[in-house]
Write a protein that holds these residues in place. Structure first.
Motif, PDB file in Angstrom:
ATOM      1  N   ARG A 119       0.837  -1.208   0.000  1.00 14.64           N
ATOM      2  CA  ARG A 119       0.000   0.000   0.000  1.00 14.64           C
ATOM      3  C   ARG A 119       0.867   1.252   0.000  1.00 14.64           C
ATOM      4  O   ARG A 119       0.560   2.238  -0.676  1.00 14.64           O
ATOM      5  CB  ARG A 119      -0.936   0.015   1.214  1.00 14.64           C
ATOM      6  CG  ARG A 119      -1.994  -1.064   1.200  1.00 14.64           C
ATOM      7  CD  ARG A 119      -3.096  -0.792   2.214  1.00 14.64           C
ATOM      8  NE  ARG A 119      -2.607  -0.669   3.572  1.00 14.64           N
ATOM      9  CZ  ARG A 119      -2.424  -1.695   4.405  1.00 14.64           C
ATOM     10  NH1 ARG A 119      -2.662  -2.935   3.995  1.00 14.64           N
ATOM     11  NH2 ARG A 119      -2.009  -1.496   5.657  1.00 14.64           N
ATOM     12  N   LEU A 120       1.967   1.214   0.764  1.00 18.69           N
ATOM     13  CA  LEU A 120       2.849   2.370   0.850  1.00 18.69           C
ATOM     14  C   LEU A 120       3.561   2.619  -0.478  1.00 18.69           C
ATOM     15  O   LEU A 120       3.647   3.764  -0.943  1.00 18.69           O
ATOM     16  CB  LEU A 120       3.881   2.152   1.965  1.00 18.69           C
ATOM     17  CG  LEU A 120       4.842   3.316   2.229  1.00 18.69           C
ATOM     18  CD1 LEU A 120       4.073   4.568   2.646  1.00 18.69           C
ATOM     19  CD2 LEU A 120       5.858   2.937   3.297  1.00 18.69           C
ATOM     20  N   VAL A 121       4.057   1.558  -1.102  1.00 18.64           N
ATOM     21  CA  VAL A 121       4.738   1.705  -2.395  1.00 18.64           C
ATOM     22  C   VAL A 121       3.759   2.238  -3.443  1.00 18.64           C
ATOM     23  O   VAL A 121       4.104   3.111  -4.253  1.00 18.64           O
ATOM     24  CB  VAL A 121       5.345   0.358  -2.847  1.00 18.64           C
ATOM     25  CG1 VAL A 121       5.839   0.439  -4.297  1.00 18.64           C
ATOM     26  CG2 VAL A 121       6.501  -0.041  -1.928  1.00 18.64           C
ATOM     27  N   LEU A 122       2.535   1.747  -3.428  1.00 18.63           N
ATOM     28  CA  LEU A 122       1.520   2.216  -4.371  1.00 18.63           C
ATOM     29  C   LEU A 122       1.188   3.689  -4.120  1.00 18.63           C
ATOM     30  O   LEU A 122       1.063   4.478  -5.064  1.00 18.63           O
ATOM     31  CB  LEU A 122       0.260   1.366  -4.259  1.00 18.63           C
ATOM     32  CG  LEU A 122      -0.915   1.774  -5.164  1.00 18.63           C
ATOM     33  CD1 LEU A 122      -0.495   1.734  -6.634  1.00 18.63           C
ATOM     34  CD2 LEU A 122      -2.117   0.864  -4.914  1.00 18.63           C
ATOM     35  N   LEU A 127       1.908   9.323  -5.851  1.00 17.70           N
ATOM     36  CA  LEU A 127       2.424  10.652  -5.524  1.00 17.70           C
ATOM     37  C   LEU A 127       3.434  11.114  -6.564  1.00 17.70           C
ATOM     38  O   LEU A 127       3.402  12.269  -6.993  1.00 17.70           O
ATOM     39  CB  LEU A 127       3.064  10.624  -4.130  1.00 17.70           C
ATOM     40  CG  LEU A 127       3.740  11.913  -3.648  1.00 17.70           C
ATOM     41  CD1 LEU A 127       2.744  13.075  -3.623  1.00 17.70           C
ATOM     42  CD2 LEU A 127       4.349  11.709  -2.262  1.00 17.70           C
ATOM     43  N   THR A 128       4.341  10.226  -6.974  1.00 15.13           N
ATOM     44  CA  THR A 128       5.360  10.617  -7.950  1.00 15.13           C
ATOM     45  C   THR A 128       4.733  11.028  -9.279  1.00 15.13           C
ATOM     46  O   THR A 128       5.279  11.879  -9.996  1.00 15.13           O
ATOM     47  CB  THR A 128       6.371   9.482  -8.204  1.00 15.13           C
ATOM     48  OG1 THR A 128       5.673   8.310  -8.670  1.00 15.13           O
ATOM     49  CG2 THR A 128       7.138   9.147  -6.942  1.00 15.13           C
ATOM     50  N   PHE A 145      -0.159   9.365   0.925  1.00 12.76           N
ATOM     51  CA  PHE A 145       1.165   8.787   1.171  1.00 12.76           C
ATOM     52  C   PHE A 145       1.542   8.912   2.641  1.00 12.76           C
ATOM     53  O   PHE A 145       1.970   7.941   3.277  1.00 12.76           O
ATOM     54  CB  PHE A 145       2.218   9.477   0.294  1.00 12.76           C
ATOM     55  CG  PHE A 145       3.635   9.097   0.647  1.00 12.76           C
ATOM     56  CD1 PHE A 145       4.112   7.823   0.388  1.00 12.76           C
ATOM     57  CD2 PHE A 145       4.492  10.019   1.246  1.00 12.76           C
ATOM     58  CE1 PHE A 145       5.420   7.470   0.720  1.00 12.76           C
ATOM     59  CE2 PHE A 145       5.794   9.683   1.580  1.00 12.76           C
ATOM     60  CZ  PHE A 145       6.260   8.401   1.311  1.00 12.76           C
ATOM     61  N   HIS A 146       1.388  10.110   3.194  1.00 13.62           N
ATOM     62  CA  HIS A 146       1.782  10.323   4.589  1.00 13.62           C
ATOM     63  C   HIS A 146       0.914   9.523   5.560  1.00 13.62           C
ATOM     64  O   HIS A 146       1.414   8.974   6.545  1.00 13.62           O
ATOM     65  CB  HIS A 146       1.740  11.811   4.926  1.00 13.62           C
ATOM     66  CG  HIS A 146       2.955  12.544   4.475  1.00 13.62           C
ATOM     67  ND1 HIS A 146       4.131  12.550   5.182  1.00 13.62           N
ATOM     68  CD2 HIS A 146       3.197  13.284   3.349  1.00 13.62           C
ATOM     69  CE1 HIS A 146       5.047  13.262   4.530  1.00 13.62           C
ATOM     70  NE2 HIS A 146       4.502  13.720   3.424  1.00 13.62           N
ATOM     71  N   MET A 147      -0.387   9.428   5.282  1.00 11.24           N
ATOM     72  CA  MET A 147      -1.258   8.679   6.182  1.00 11.24           C
ATOM     73  C   MET A 147      -1.038   7.168   6.043  1.00 11.24           C
ATOM     74  O   MET A 147      -1.122   6.432   7.027  1.00 11.24           O
ATOM     75  CB  MET A 147      -2.717   9.031   5.909  1.00 11.24           C
ATOM     76  CG  MET A 147      -3.110  10.471   6.262  1.00 11.24           C
ATOM     77  SD  MET A 147      -2.875  10.922   8.016  1.00 11.24           S
ATOM     78  CE  MET A 147      -1.356  11.909   7.907  1.00 11.24           C
ATOM     79  N   THR A 148      -0.722   6.705   4.831  1.00 12.26           N
ATOM     80  CA  THR A 148      -0.421   5.276   4.644  1.00 12.26           C
ATOM     81  C   THR A 148       0.825   4.895   5.418  1.00 12.26           C
ATOM     82  O   THR A 148       0.915   3.790   5.989  1.00 12.26           O
ATOM     83  CB  THR A 148      -0.240   4.947   3.152  1.00 12.26           C
ATOM     84  OG1 THR A 148      -1.424   5.308   2.435  1.00 12.26           O
ATOM     85  CG2 THR A 148       0.023   3.459   2.947  1.00 12.26           C
TER      86      THR A 148
END
Length: 230
Positions: A119-122, A127-128, A145-148
């Motif tokens: 989930r974080l990588v996704l 974001l990118t 991204f920050h909340m994940t």
């Protein structure tokens, strides 16, 4: 049927009134966070009602909700205004955000598993793809991204506070973003460093890179004197 039609029709179920209020809340919140409604600006219900093409009741309810978020202040019996900004207020937000997110990040990493990492990588990938953009779409993926990163802490109350502090901080980030020289920061690189440390399960490095990410904005605002003292 627009929002004003919905709220003026007394035969419409109350659930649709809630929807009109939520839509007004989201729109006003966005304008405050993005700086379209500047700090300290008086919020006139009639003007906002016309701008959003909705009724006075949803606007009034939305402004009341935003006072709980500390984005709007009630001015005695005279109405509402956007919450002001100050160096002291930002310092308090930054201090609390660093303390609570450090706690949430450490707990999230302690509970790290493959599903969370995916989930974080996704979230970072999304974001990118948006990092050259601005506005609502960028803010949605940036916050995601920050909340994940923190969500595996298994503490809904802690996450709620982190989310609220994120929103309060965004207004200050836009102040910095509009200032000369802020775009020289390698924010994309900072996000990559945070991701790399997190998926490596390096707790200390993750905490260090995340807090430095936040503190750079604070240092910039302090150095440039963009915030009033009170």
């Amino acid at each position: 049927m627009n929002l004003s039609d919905v709220v003026s029709d007394q035969s419409i179920p109350s659930t649709q009134m809630v929807s009109a209020t939520q839509m007004a809340y989201s729109a006003i919140r966005q304008m405050i966070v993005m700086g379209d409604l500047p700090p300290g600006k008086k919020l006139k219900i009639e003007s906002i009602k016309e701008l959003l093409q909705t009724g006075a009741s949803p606007v009034r309810e939305a402004l009341s909700l935003l006072t709980s978020d500390q984005l709007v202040e009630r001015i005695d019996q005279r109405g509402f205004r956007c919450a002001p900004v100050s160096a002291q207020n930002f310092a308090e937000i930054l201090k609390l955000r660093c303390a609570l997110e450090d706690m949430a990040l450490r707990q999230s990493l302690a509970n790290a598993d493959d599903a969370w990492e995916e989930r974080l990588v996704l979230a970072h990938h999304r974001l990118t793809r948006m990092e050259t953009q601005s506005g609502n779409q960028f803010e949605a993926v940036h916050k995601a991204f920050h909340m994940t990163l923190l969500e595996n802490c298994a503490s809904p109350i802690l996450m709620r506070y982190c989310s609220q502090l994120y929103d309060l901080n965004v207004r200050y980030r836009y102040l910095a973003g509009h200032a000369l020289g802020y775009d020289q920061r390698d924010v994309n690189g900072e996000h990559r460093n945070i991701l790399t440390a997190a998926i490596a399960r390096d707790v200390e490095k993750s905490a260090q890179t995340l807090l430095q990410h936040y503190q750079k904005t604070g240092a910039f605002l302090t150095r440039t004197g963009l915030l009033p003292a009170v």
